[in-house]
Design a protein around this motif. Structure first.
Motif, mmCIF file in Angstrom:
data_model
loop_
_atom_site.group_PDB
_atom_site.id
_atom_site.type_symbol
_atom_site.label_atom_id
_atom_site.label_comp_id
_atom_site.label_asym_id
_atom_site.label_seq_id
_atom_site.Cartn_x
_atom_site.Cartn_y
_atom_site.Cartn_z
ATOM 1 N N ILE A 64 0.856 -1.187 0.000
ATOM 2 C CA ILE A 64 0.000 0.000 0.000
ATOM 3 C C ILE A 64 0.892 1.237 0.000
ATOM 4 N N GLU A 65 0.642 2.149 -0.944
ATOM 5 C CA GLU A 65 1.473 3.346 -1.056
ATOM 6 C C GLU A 65 0.893 4.544 -0.315
ATOM 7 N N SER A 66 -0.415 4.571 -0.131
ATOM 8 C CA SER A 66 -1.023 5.669 0.609
ATOM 9 C C SER A 66 -2.345 5.201 1.201
ATOM 10 N N ALA A 67 -2.784 5.879 2.234
ATOM 11 C CA ALA A 67 -4.028 5.518 2.907
ATOM 12 C C ALA A 67 -4.604 6.763 3.566
ATOM 13 N N VAL A 68 -5.886 6.731 3.797
ATOM 14 C CA VAL A 68 -6.566 7.789 4.540
ATOM 15 C C VAL A 68 -6.879 7.221 5.909
ATOM 16 N N LEU A 69 -6.367 7.839 6.941
ATOM 17 C CA LEU A 69 -6.606 7.388 8.304
ATOM 18 C C LEU A 69 -7.529 8.381 9.000
ATOM 19 N N PHE A 70 -8.562 7.861 9.617
ATOM 20 C CA PHE A 70 -9.452 8.720 10.390
ATOM 21 C C PHE A 70 -9.975 7.919 11.572
ATOM 22 N N PRO A 71 -10.312 8.605 12.650
ATOM 23 C CA PRO A 71 -10.759 7.893 13.844
ATOM 24 C C PRO A 71 -12.233 7.514 13.736
ATOM 25 N N THR A 72 -12.557 6.298 14.091
ATOM 26 C CA THR A 72 -13.953 5.883 14.077
ATOM 27 C C THR A 72 -14.773 6.756 15.027
ATOM 28 N N SER A 73 -14.312 6.894 16.247
ATOM 29 C CA SER A 73 -15.050 7.731 17.201
ATOM 30 C C SER A 73 -14.931 9.207 16.841
ATOM 31 N N GLY A 74 -13.911 9.549 16.083
ATOM 32 C CA GLY A 74 -13.718 10.935 15.679
ATOM 33 C C GLY A 74 -14.731 11.420 14.665
ATOM 34 N N LEU A 75 -15.503 10.503 14.100
ATOM 35 C CA LEU A 75 -16.531 10.921 13.152
ATOM 36 C C LEU A 75 -17.599 11.772 13.832
ATOM 37 N N THR A 76 -17.620 11.757 15.146
ATOM 38 C CA THR A 76 -18.593 12.574 15.880
ATOM 39 C C THR A 76 -18.101 14.003 16.087
ATOM 40 N N TYR A 77 -16.908 14.324 15.620
ATOM 41 C CA TYR A 77 -16.391 15.686 15.776
ATOM 42 C C TYR A 77 -17.345 16.712 15.176
ATOM 43 N N GLY A 78 -18.100 16.325 14.173
ATOM 44 C CA GLY A 78 -19.052 17.239 13.546
ATOM 45 C C GLY A 78 -20.187 17.648 14.458
#
Length: 72
Positions: A31-45
């Motif tokens: 894998i050359e690149s990936a998007v990392l985001f937090p599962t619980s962080g989706l509530t930041y909105g």
């Protein structure tokens, strides 16, 4: 080498994978690149205070950069 390293081997039980295991996995799979985001962080909105929301997002981005990006 892909057959030797499966996602289930790296991320067993839904827990935290950790930087070393993640970097080992992406290298083994090519894998050359990936998007990392937090599962619980989706509530930041749901944060209604704009300044606080920006601070939380900035802190997460800084942590992600220092923890994962700088090591890759």
């Amino acid at each position: 080498m892909l057959e030797e390293c499966r996602v289930v081997d790296v991320h067993r039980g839904g827990g935290h994978v950790g930087v070393d295991a993640w970097l080992e996995f992406i290298e083994a799979t090519g894998i050359e690149s990936a998007v990392l985001f937090p599962t619980s962080g989706l509530t930041y909105g749901h944060i209604h205070d704009l300044d606080y929301a920006k601070s939380v997002a900035r802190a997460y981005n800084n942590w992600l950069g220092e923890t994962y990006v700088d090591r890759s």
